[in-house]
Design a protein around this motif. Structure first.
Motif, PDB file in Angstrom:
ATOM      1  N   ALA A  94     -22.673 -20.977  24.021  1.00  0.00           N
ATOM      2  CA  ALA A  94     -21.314 -21.372  23.653  1.00  0.00           C
ATOM      3  C   ALA A  94     -20.936 -20.775  22.310  1.00  0.00           C
TER       4      ALA A  94
ATOM      5  N   LYS B   7     -16.617 -26.819  20.720  1.00  0.00           N
ATOM      6  CA  LYS B   7     -17.713 -26.029  21.274  1.00  0.00           C
ATOM      7  C   LYS B   7     -17.357 -25.704  22.722  1.00  0.00           C
ATOM      8  N   VAL B   8     -17.243 -24.421  23.021  1.00  0.00           N
ATOM      9  CA  VAL B   8     -16.775 -23.994  24.341  1.00  0.00           C
ATOM     10  C   VAL B   8     -17.837 -23.119  24.994  1.00  0.00           C
ATOM     11  N   GLN B   9     -18.167 -23.469  26.218  1.00  0.00           N
ATOM     12  CA  GLN B   9     -19.171 -22.722  26.960  1.00  0.00           C
ATOM     13  C   GLN B   9     -18.662 -21.327  27.310  1.00  0.00           C
ATOM     14  N   ARG B  10     -19.544 -20.355  27.218  1.00  0.00           N
ATOM     15  CA  ARG B  10     -19.173 -18.996  27.600  1.00  0.00           C
ATOM     16  C   ARG B  10     -18.831 -18.943  29.094  1.00  0.00           C
TER      17      ARG B  10
ATOM     18  N   ILE C 194     -11.842 -17.981  25.963  1.00  0.00           N
ATOM     19  CA  ILE C 194     -12.047 -19.349  25.486  1.00  0.00           C
ATOM     20  C   ILE C 194     -10.828 -20.207  25.826  1.00  0.00           C
TER      21      ILE C 194
ATOM     22  N   ARG D  80     -18.039 -28.372  29.977  1.00  0.00           N
ATOM     23  CA  ARG D  80     -17.982 -27.050  29.330  1.00  0.00           C
ATOM     24  C   ARG D  80     -17.332 -27.071  27.949  1.00  0.00           C
TER      25      ARG D  80
ATOM     26  N   THR E 159     -26.426 -26.889  29.196  1.00  0.00           N
ATOM     27  CA  THR E 159     -25.177 -26.372  29.754  1.00  0.00           C
ATOM     28  C   THR E 159     -24.272 -27.487  30.270  1.00  0.00           C
TER      29      THR E 159
END
Length: 203
Positions: A76, A92-95, A46, A178, A143
């Motif tokens: 996320a 909120k962080v995208q995988r 992350i 992202r 996304t």
């Protein structure tokens, strides 16, 4: 099994959780866990995403970020944090690699849909390939967090005069495709009937 198959199937499980008319109640309850109980990715991943998108270290922007996520879902995960300016926020962080994974998974789903239409005549009225098409469009929007941020802003403007509705502020200076940074709001899930009842809130 869905979790082991990958994030696209987890997302499919989330959608199925909203359709109790299609699947048994026991399955609905299991699939509900996908809304925030998916296995999280390590915080080091992350942090790497944040620093890649911000172009600098997280210490220059945040006083702290909690390594333990508040929630982890298919696309996320969310972490509590505090900006250098003192505001409490959620990130909120995208995988990492999720877009590539989704594209690979969708290829599998398109193959399955084609096989269903070819060899299971009963499936044709449901048009499986069109269902996958719609699923793809939904995931494509989900996304890109800039789209989500703009939607939040628009909804906030629409309800700006309503004192009963609170929409979180989005920090656009720290938001990318992202990463989504927004104001922290505390509350109760609408699905948590017992908590709502204990506060005499009408569902």
């Amino acid at each position: 099994a869905f979790e082991e198959l990958g994030p696209t199937f987890v997302k499919l499980g989330q959608l199925l959780a909203t359709r109790p008319n299609l699947i048994p109640a026991a399955f609905v309850e299991e699939f509900k866990k996908f809304h925030d109980q998916v296995a999280p990715v390590p915080f080091s991943d992350i942090q790497r995403t944040l620093e890649e998108d911000f172009g600098k270290g997280i210490d220059s922007i945040f006083n702290f970020i909690t390594p333990e996520p508040l929630a982890a879902a298919s696309i996320a995960q969310v972490h509590a944090a505090q900006l250098k300016t003192g505001e409490n926020v959620v990130i909120k962080v995208q995988r990492p690699g999720i877009v590539e994974t989704i594209n690979n998974d969708l290829g599998v789903l398109y193959t399955i849909a084609g096989l269903l239409e070819s060899y299971v005549p009963e499936s044709r009225p449901f048009n499986p390939q069109s269902i996958v098409d719609e699923f793809f469009k939904t995931l494509e929007l989900e996304t890109n967090f800039v789209i989500e941020a703009n939607n939040i802003k628009r909804i906030g403007q629409n309800f700006a005069e309503d004192p009963l509705i609170k929409i979180p502020k989005v920090y656009f200076e720290y938001t990318t495709s992202r990463v989504l940074v927004m104001e922290e709001l505390n509350g109760i899930r609408l699905s948590d009937h017992r908590a709502l009842n204990s506060m005499n809130i009408d569902k």
